[in-house]
Scaffold this active site. Structure first.
Site, PDB file in Angstrom:
ATOM      1  N   GLY A 266       0.836  -1.214   0.000  1.00  0.00           N
ATOM      2  CA  GLY A 266       0.000   0.000   0.000  1.00  0.00           C
ATOM      3  C   GLY A 266       0.849   1.233   0.000  1.00  0.00           C
ATOM      4  N   THR A 267       1.509   1.503   1.072  1.00  0.00           N
ATOM      5  CA  THR A 267       2.745   2.291   1.097  1.00  0.00           C
ATOM      6  C   THR A 267       2.752   3.796   1.135  1.00  0.00           C
ATOM      7  OG1 THR A 267       3.858   0.550  -0.106  1.00  0.00           O
ATOM      8  CG2 THR A 267       4.966   2.621  -0.085  1.00  0.00           C
TER       9      THR A 267
END
Lengths: 232, 261
Positions: free
Chosen positions: A32-33
């Protein structure tokens, strides 16, 4: 994105009770990040969160998204975990071979071009947003961003991943050129902390690395030590 | 001195193909290829403080040739030049190989090919043709030169055996020994391209044999700070100045010879 959607629908169809089973049995593993990289005089500072998700389940809460490609060249990975790992492995091989042939340390620009080549050629099948950052003796610290689609551009600062949208304003107002390494580390950890607070797909610990002529210095900021932006 | 393939005296030939060694460890075909280079007219390349200069003695075999035809200096990439001696057709083919290597490198890695790497790649190609009996070795040597901001001036030479060496000054062709002697007299590490181009012209004029070979054209090219890293033929005014310097120096030497007599 279209390819990922088709893939997930295909996987859902395989599972006959998809409505009844949790989404993490059917969703692709995604980093996701929030990732970012900043140039400073004499090197670069890179940072990332540590959350990997399959749907709503956190598959890994201590992920290392800062991947070494060569002695002084790293990449920050966002998007599909499998895709970015595969691409990073390929580029690591290509760059290593190239470096041995030339008998010289490779340029950051070369690494970035190799990432671009793979990301652009297979753009329909991949979901990968990568930031390439490092130090070489020709041009010092450099940051190159290769977003989904396979474009390549050099920037003094770059942010990426789903959490990056929440910190564009923060970066625009707080980044100034010619900062020191300590100022960059402070900026990166502050920005990542804000993004991790707001983005559900980002979280965990902050991983940082400072790359310069003398080498790579890595550090981790644990959950309870994250920079605080509110008193709540 | 040849050893013959079941010749009348009973000996065996070792020079018919590149895939055969002689008993004293030589590959004659490669040596014969080098002879082809020695029969060609001279080409020199010299590396100085801020660039590289090439000079070629191009013998004009007929007055009917168009001026400037059969060039012996090629552009391999924007920042790389190549001067050749030997069989011109073989040299042209190799210049295409060098061009492809340089172009592929830029396409794969995003920057100019370092000259050391380019010369090693082309040398590897040349070497491949010394391994099989089905092909013959290339009958040409060539000098590669480049200039860029990071590596500075570079000069490499490749010969028919497929080895490449880095040089400060290098000569190939029939008068290479005489040319090397002249080159060794120069302090090239302290010279600029503008100074060097005159010396290169002078050396070509010195080694040119007026008796055996009559008319010749001087091909001059350079790459360095003075051209912003671009390899190109020397401009007309610089050429004329260099040729004048060369001719005047020769006359002086003739005069001083007469005085000595």
């Amino acid at each position: 994105k279209m390819a990922a959607a088709t893939a997930t629908r295909f996987c859902q169809q395989l599972s006959s009770v998809s409505d009844m089973s949790p989404d993490w049995t059917t969703k692709e593993v995604s980093t996701g990040t929030t990732i970012m990289a900043v140039e400073y005089e004499g090197g670069v500072v890179i940072g990332a969160d540590s959350r990997t998700t399959t749907g709503a389940y956190i598959a890994n809460r201590v992920t290392d998204k800062l991947t070494p490609i060569h002695d002084r060249i790293f990449c920050c990975r966002s998007g599909s975990a499998a895709d970015t790992q595969a691409i990073a492995d390929i580029v690591t091989y290509q760059l290593g071979f190239h470096s041995i042939e030339l008998d010289e340390a490779p340029l950051v620009q070369t690494a970035a071009n190799l990432f671009k080549a793979s990301c652009y050629r297979y753009r329909e099948e991949l979901m990968a947003g990568i930031i390439v950052a490092g130090w070489d003796k020709r041009r010092g610290g450099q940051v190159y961003t290769v977003p989904v689609g396979g474009m390549l551009v050099r920037q003094p600062v770059s942010v990426g991943g789903s959490g990056s949208t929440y910190i564009y304003g923060f970066m625009d107002s707080n980044y100034k050129p010619n900062m020191t390494k300590e100022q960059c580390l402070h900026l990166v950890s502050g920005a990542l902390s804000l993004a991790m607070e707001r983005d559900g797909s980002s979280g965990g610990v902050i991983r940082l690395a400072a790359i310069s002529e003398s080498g790579v210095e890595r550090q981790v900021i644990l959950g309870n030590q994250l920079p605080k932006w509110s008193t709540a | 001195m040849r050893e013959g393939l079941k010749t009348q005296d009973g000996g065996i030939q070792y020079d018919l193909s590149a895939s055969t060694f002689s008993p004293d460890g030589r590959v004659f075909q490669v040596e014969y290829a080098m002879k082809a280079v020695e029969n060609s007219s001279t080409a020199i390349g010299i590396r100085c403080k801020d660039g590289v200069v090439f000079g070629v003695e191009k013998l004009v075999l007929s007055k009917l040739y168009e001026q400037g035809s059969n060039k012996r200096i090629f552009n391999v990439d924007r920042h790389v030049g190549m001067a050749v001696a030997g069989l011109l057709a073989d040299a042209r083919s190799l210049s295409e190989v060098a061009r492809e290597e340089a172009s592929n490198f830029r396409s794969n890695y995003g920057h100019n090919i370092p000259l050391k790497h380019l010369s090693e790649r082309v040398a590897m190609y040349v070497h491949a043709y010394t391994l099989y009996s089905a092909v013959r070795p290339f009958g040409c040597s060539f000098i590669l030169g480049s200039y860029d901001q990071d590596d500075g001036p570079q000069l490499y030479m490749v010969d028919p055996s497929g080895i490449s060496y880095g040089y400060w000054g290098c000569a190939i062709g029939k008068a290479k020994q005489a040319a090397k002697t002249e080159i060794e007299k120069l302090q090239m590490k302290d010279m600029t391209c503008r100074e060097l181009v005159k010396e290169v012209a002078k050396i070509i004029y010195i080694v040119h044999d007026e008796v055996k070979d009559k008319a010749f054209e001087l091909e001059l090219s350079w790459v360095g700070e003075v051209t912003n890293g671009k390899h190109e033929l020397v401009p007309k005014d610089v050429r004329e100045e260099a040729e004048k310097y060369a001719k005047d120096s020769l006359e002086e030497e003739d005069d001083s010879d007469e005085e000595n007599m």
